[in-house]
Design an enzyme around this catalytic site. Structure first.
Site, PDB file in Angstrom:
ATOM      1  N   TYR A 150       6.977  -5.909  10.425  1.00  0.00           N
ATOM      2  CA  TYR A 150       7.817  -7.050  10.862  1.00  0.00           C
ATOM      3  C   TYR A 150       8.343  -6.803  12.276  1.00  0.00           C
ATOM      4  O   TYR A 150       9.498  -6.389  12.453  1.00  0.00           O
ATOM      5  CB  TYR A 150       8.998  -7.225   9.909  1.00  0.00           C
ATOM      6  CG  TYR A 150       8.635  -7.626   8.492  1.00  0.00           C
ATOM      7  CD1 TYR A 150       7.839  -8.737   8.237  1.00  0.00           C
ATOM      8  CD2 TYR A 150       9.114  -6.898   7.403  1.00  0.00           C
ATOM      9  CE1 TYR A 150       7.511  -9.108   6.939  1.00  0.00           C
ATOM     10  CE2 TYR A 150       8.799  -7.268   6.101  1.00  0.00           C
ATOM     11  CZ  TYR A 150       7.993  -8.369   5.886  1.00  0.00           C
ATOM     12  OH  TYR A 150       7.681  -8.725   4.602  1.00  0.00           O
ATOM     13  N   TRP A 196      13.896 -11.698  12.435  1.00  0.00           N
ATOM     14  CA  TRP A 196      13.955 -12.571  11.251  1.00  0.00           C
ATOM     15  C   TRP A 196      15.395 -13.032  11.056  1.00  0.00           C
ATOM     16  O   TRP A 196      16.338 -12.259  11.252  1.00  0.00           O
ATOM     17  CB  TRP A 196      13.469 -11.831   9.995  1.00  0.00           C
ATOM     18  CG  TRP A 196      12.046 -12.118   9.647  1.00  0.00           C
ATOM     19  CD1 TRP A 196      11.605 -12.986   8.688  1.00  0.00           C
ATOM     20  CD2 TRP A 196      10.864 -11.570  10.243  1.00  0.00           C
ATOM     21  NE1 TRP A 196      10.217 -12.994   8.661  1.00  0.00           N
ATOM     22  CE2 TRP A 196       9.743 -12.141   9.599  1.00  0.00           C
ATOM     23  CE3 TRP A 196      10.652 -10.646  11.259  1.00  0.00           C
ATOM     24  CZ2 TRP A 196       8.433 -11.825   9.934  1.00  0.00           C
ATOM     25  CZ3 TRP A 196       9.344 -10.330  11.615  1.00  0.00           C
ATOM     26  CH2 TRP A 196       8.251 -10.914  10.956  1.00  0.00           C
ATOM     27  N   GLN A 206      15.330 -20.089   6.761  1.00  0.00           N
ATOM     28  CA  GLN A 206      15.527 -18.994   5.800  1.00  0.00           C
ATOM     29  C   GLN A 206      16.928 -19.086   5.192  1.00  0.00           C
ATOM     30  O   GLN A 206      17.747 -19.881   5.670  1.00  0.00           O
ATOM     31  CB  GLN A 206      15.321 -17.638   6.509  1.00  0.00           C
ATOM     32  CG  GLN A 206      14.168 -16.878   5.920  1.00  0.00           C
ATOM     33  CD  GLN A 206      13.933 -15.500   6.514  1.00  0.00           C
ATOM     34  OE1 GLN A 206      14.539 -15.118   7.498  1.00  0.00           O
ATOM     35  NE2 GLN A 206      13.034 -14.763   5.904  1.00  0.00           N
ATOM     36  N   GLY A 212      13.091 -16.503   1.277  1.00  0.00           N
ATOM     37  CA  GLY A 212      13.267 -15.066   1.478  1.00  0.00           C
ATOM     38  C   GLY A 212      12.697 -14.274   0.304  1.00  0.00           C
ATOM     39  O   GLY A 212      12.466 -13.080   0.414  1.00  0.00           O
ATOM     40  N   ASP A 265       9.650 -14.450  -1.212  1.00  0.00           N
ATOM     41  CA  ASP A 265       8.366 -15.117  -0.985  1.00  0.00           C
ATOM     42  C   ASP A 265       7.534 -15.371  -2.240  1.00  0.00           C
ATOM     43  O   ASP A 265       7.026 -16.464  -2.442  1.00  0.00           O
ATOM     44  CB  ASP A 265       7.500 -14.278  -0.037  1.00  0.00           C
ATOM     45  CG  ASP A 265       8.161 -14.001   1.299  1.00  0.00           C
ATOM     46  OD1 ASP A 265       9.329 -14.393   1.490  1.00  0.00           O
ATOM     47  OD2 ASP A 265       7.511 -13.393   2.160  1.00  0.00           O
ATOM     48  N   TYR A 269       6.879  -6.813  -4.703  1.00  0.00           N
ATOM     49  CA  TYR A 269       7.746  -7.586  -3.803  1.00  0.00           C
ATOM     50  C   TYR A 269       8.893  -8.248  -4.580  1.00  0.00           C
ATOM     51  O   TYR A 269       9.758  -7.545  -5.086  1.00  0.00           O
ATOM     52  CB  TYR A 269       6.855  -8.587  -3.053  1.00  0.00           C
ATOM     53  CG  TYR A 269       7.269  -8.928  -1.635  1.00  0.00           C
ATOM     54  CD1 TYR A 269       7.751  -7.977  -0.751  1.00  0.00           C
ATOM     55  CD2 TYR A 269       7.156 -10.233  -1.155  1.00  0.00           C
ATOM     56  CE1 TYR A 269       8.092  -8.313   0.559  1.00  0.00           C
ATOM     57  CE2 TYR A 269       7.485 -10.585   0.147  1.00  0.00           C
ATOM     58  CZ  TYR A 269       7.962  -9.620   0.996  1.00  0.00           C
ATOM     59  OH  TYR A 269       8.299  -9.964   2.280  1.00  0.00           O
ATOM     60  N   GLU A 321      12.031  -0.783   1.923  1.00  0.00           N
ATOM     61  CA  GLU A 321      12.314  -2.226   1.983  1.00  0.00           C
ATOM     62  C   GLU A 321      12.845  -2.699   0.630  1.00  0.00           C
ATOM     63  O   GLU A 321      13.769  -3.486   0.539  1.00  0.00           O
ATOM     64  CB  GLU A 321      11.011  -2.964   2.340  1.00  0.00           C
ATOM     65  CG  GLU A 321      11.148  -4.452   2.502  1.00  0.00           C
ATOM     66  CD  GLU A 321       9.821  -5.128   2.856  1.00  0.00           C
ATOM     67  OE1 GLU A 321       8.781  -4.424   2.927  1.00  0.00           O
ATOM     68  OE2 GLU A 321       9.823  -6.357   3.060  1.00  0.00           O
TER      69      GLU A 321
END
Ligand code: DGY
Length: 428
Positions: free
Chosen positions: A35, A39, A107, A167, A169, A355, A399
């Site tokens: 990234y 963002w 977002q 956010g 996804d 994720y 993350e």
């Protein structure tokens, strides 16, 4: 408070070092490679951590983002400050024709929420207050944009038009709505995310095809935001996204009242009130929590995700639904070793690695902890903060994390994880 077994000094030093190394001058990238741009909600949440280190720099983070607000009020989800080959889809795919390229979607609007934390916690109020005051009309314009572009029938709740806007996804919440998005004509493309992160921890190709179809559809409409809502086959009302907006409107009103902007305060109070009243339409009796509403299909989505717990941060203290949500968080805490999973592990679709389909995220935990504190459960909030610190002390600044064994997933040396560590060190 000290937390036995956790080397707080080491965590603090490391968190600050990560924020420094991801600082590209006025903005912080989430992580190198995966990234490489600014963002929207990353920056606002990173500002919460930066505020513990340098209030001036925290405000700059937000001012840099807001400088790229569109004339219609929308604040885009990515600002492409500089070229970078390591990310797809880059500015050429978006084609938004902005002087500094940006994406064309938005977002979760944590901006108002973050700014109020900066203002209320200010050590140098004489420096912070005027800079926050200058930002309030811009926050109000963004919120006004949500009401017109994303709630054209004035229901009180806004829709997201792309999973990236949430956010979260690839949350299970979007599966059915996304399945209706076609994939014809998207052409070939090369993903970059899976060169940085194990593909098992990222959204699938089928999801990416649909993400791209939506971008191409919106681009063909010239990014005319007034036209996108009705033209998008993906229109979903996310309880988490709306809770964040309602809370940011509440926080905007409080800041505007304190800083002498009564018109902004009155408008924001009205928006928060309408949102809160409408939120009850997202209550899912069977799941015992809030759920997404698929506006295009007219159905409530059968999906027990963390998005449905975030209304904790927006409901008025004493609200009759709050106890049930506090109970849901406690249930999830006992279902995994490392809370709070982004999806209920009892659901067969839960995926501990992929994720937003199961892993835990410290930024989501921060928002849940805020909600617990708001409803008189500071003890449970402090537990979440302590869990987060212990997890990062053991696994590093990932993350996101596997809620079953605690391993770090996704990008490494991640800015918002570092920022949340600085936050949790104050809360635990
Ligand atoms: C990505 O590229 O993974 C982002 O989440 C989109 O904002």
């Amino acid at each position: 408070m000290t937390n036995p077994g956790i080397d707080e000094d080491r965590l603090r030093t490391e968190a600050r070092a990560i924020l420094r190394e991801n600082d590209l001058g006025g903005y912080t990238i989430p992580t190198k490679g995966l990234y490489p741009f600014q963002w929207n909600w990353d920056s606002c949440l990173v500002a919460l951590g930066l505020a513990h280190v340098d209030e001036d720099r925290a405000l700059t983070e937000i001012e840099t983002l807001v400088a790229h607000q569109w004339p219609d009020g929308m604040i885009p989800h990515i600002v492409f400050h500089a070229d970078h080959e390591s990310y797809f889809p880059g500015p050429d795919v978006w084609g938004t024709a902005r002087a500094t390229p940006t994406s064309g979607i938005t977002q979760p609007p944590v901006l108002g929420y973050a700014l109020r934390r900066l203002l209320d916690g200010a050590r140098d109020r004489a420096m912070v207050a005027p800079r926050v005051a200058a930002l309030l009309p811009k926050v109000a314009a963004w919120h006004r944009w949500f009401a017109s572009a994303r709630d054209p029938e004035a229901t009180g709740l806004v829709a997201i038009l792309h999973p990236w806007e949430s956010g979260r996804d690839n949350a299970i919440d979007w599966d059915d709505a996304l399945a209706r998005v076609p994939t014809d004509g998207i052409g070939s493309y090369v993903r970059r995310d899976t060169t940085h992160v194990d593909a098992a921890q990222r959204p699938t190709k089928e999801e990416y095809d649909r993400y791209l179809w939506l971008v191409q559809r919106f681009r063909r409409l010239g990014w005319n935001q007034a036209a996108l809502h009705d033209a998008s086959p993906f229109r979903v009302v996310d309880p988490g996204f709306n809770a964040i907006l309602i809370r940011s409107a509440e926080d905007l009103a409080a800041m505007a009242r304190a800083l002498g902007a009564p018109e902004i305060a009155a408008e924001a109070e009205g928006q928060a009130g309408r949102g809160r009243a409408a939120l009850d339409g997202l209550w899912h009796e069977g799941l015992g929590q809030y759920a997404a509403f698929d506006r295009a299909a007219g159905t409530l989505v059968e999906s027990a995700s963390i998005g449905g717990l975030l209304p904790l941060m927006a409901l008025e203290p004493g609200h009759p639904r709050a106890d049930a949500l506090v109970g849901r968080v406690a249930g999830l805490r006992s279902a995994v070793r490392h809370p709070v999973p982004s999806h209920d592990p009892a659901d067969p679709r839960f995926d501990r690695l992929r994720y937003w389909r199961g892993p835990l995220w410290l930024i989501a935990n921060r928002l849940v902890a805020d909600g617990l504190g708001r409803h008189g459960r500071s003890d449970a909030a402090a537990d979440i903060a302590r869990d987060g610190l212990a997890l990062v002390a053991r696994s590093g600044f990932g993350e996101y994390f596997d809620p079953l064994d605690g391993r770090a997933l996704g990008g490494k040396r991640f800015s918002w994880t570092a920022a949340m560590v600085l936050e949790f060190l104050e809360m635990a």
